[in-house]
Enzyme design. Sequence first.
Site, PDB file in Angstrom:
ATOM      1  CG  ASP A  68     -68.556  -0.404 -44.711  1.00 31.33           C
ATOM      2  OD1 ASP A  68     -68.132  -0.733 -43.587  1.00 31.33           O
ATOM      3  OD2 ASP A  68     -68.507   0.765 -45.123  1.00 31.33           O
ATOM      4  CB  SER A 153     -56.298  -5.862 -29.679  1.00 30.63           C
ATOM      5  OG  SER A 153     -54.948  -5.471 -29.659  1.00 30.63           O
ATOM      6  CE1 TYR A 166     -56.890  -1.718 -33.675  1.00 29.99           C
ATOM      7  CE2 TYR A 166     -55.341  -2.026 -31.863  1.00 29.99           C
ATOM      8  CZ  TYR A 166     -56.085  -2.549 -32.901  1.00 29.99           C
ATOM      9  OH  TYR A 166     -56.037  -3.891 -33.162  1.00 29.99           O
TER      10      TYR A 166
END
Length: 270
Positions: A68, A153, A166
């Site tokens: 994780d 992104s 986000y």
Amino acid sequence: MTRSITPPLLDTVALVTGAGRGIGRGIALDLARNGADVALVDVSGDAIAAVAEEIAEIGSKTTSFVADVSDRAQVFAAVDHAASALGGFDVMVNNAGIALVGPIMEVTPEDLARLWAINVDGVLWGIQAAVAKFRELGSTPGEITGKIINASSIAGHEGFAMLGPYSATKFAVRALTQAAAKEHAGEGITVNAYCPGVVGTEMWVEIDKRFAELTGAAEGETFEKFAATIALGRPETPEDVAGFVSYLAGPGADYMTGQAGLIDGGMVYR
């Protein structure tokens, strides 16, 4: 006479987080096709086992580690495992990430904590673990010691409605990329990021479903709406992203650092 071409990433060991599906899987496979040995890291052992089989068919070495990325100790353990199992460590791809779709006014502390822990903390721990390993393995003055490649992104260049937190995490990844590049350039470590757009992956399926719940749009409509703005006329594939990441991992990008390259088919222009 047939010319023999040496794969650009031959004798390179790379680690990819979030390698079990989507963009991460695409990156891992492309690195392997370019000659790299690849360590696969994901929270799903079943998912990376399937990708490991694909890499074995390509002919590269691979190893898997369940972790994780929000847990710093697990990220360091993954890097240690990769270096031990594959005999070196050269490239860290901090790809793992999740999305959060919804109005800013409805974001809860729990939502934000989980999003930030994976998308930002996970990248930071990956940077730390990679730099520590590069230092441990040593370097030659004037040469590239190692490469760190982070997932940002188009939302790291432009905030999008219903994707506010986000977008904030992806802006944060750009900031970490720039700062780390400046801090570690003197050690021969380059740090760059890749910024995809609308990619046909499971993550975008979930984003589309959430938009449908919030806006009443039919499932698939939001994806098509965003994809229609792409100048090159088609949605992005994981392979489109992977080719750019393999370039960043290779010798052709040795003089590039601190950048967050848009690979979106023509959506956001900077």
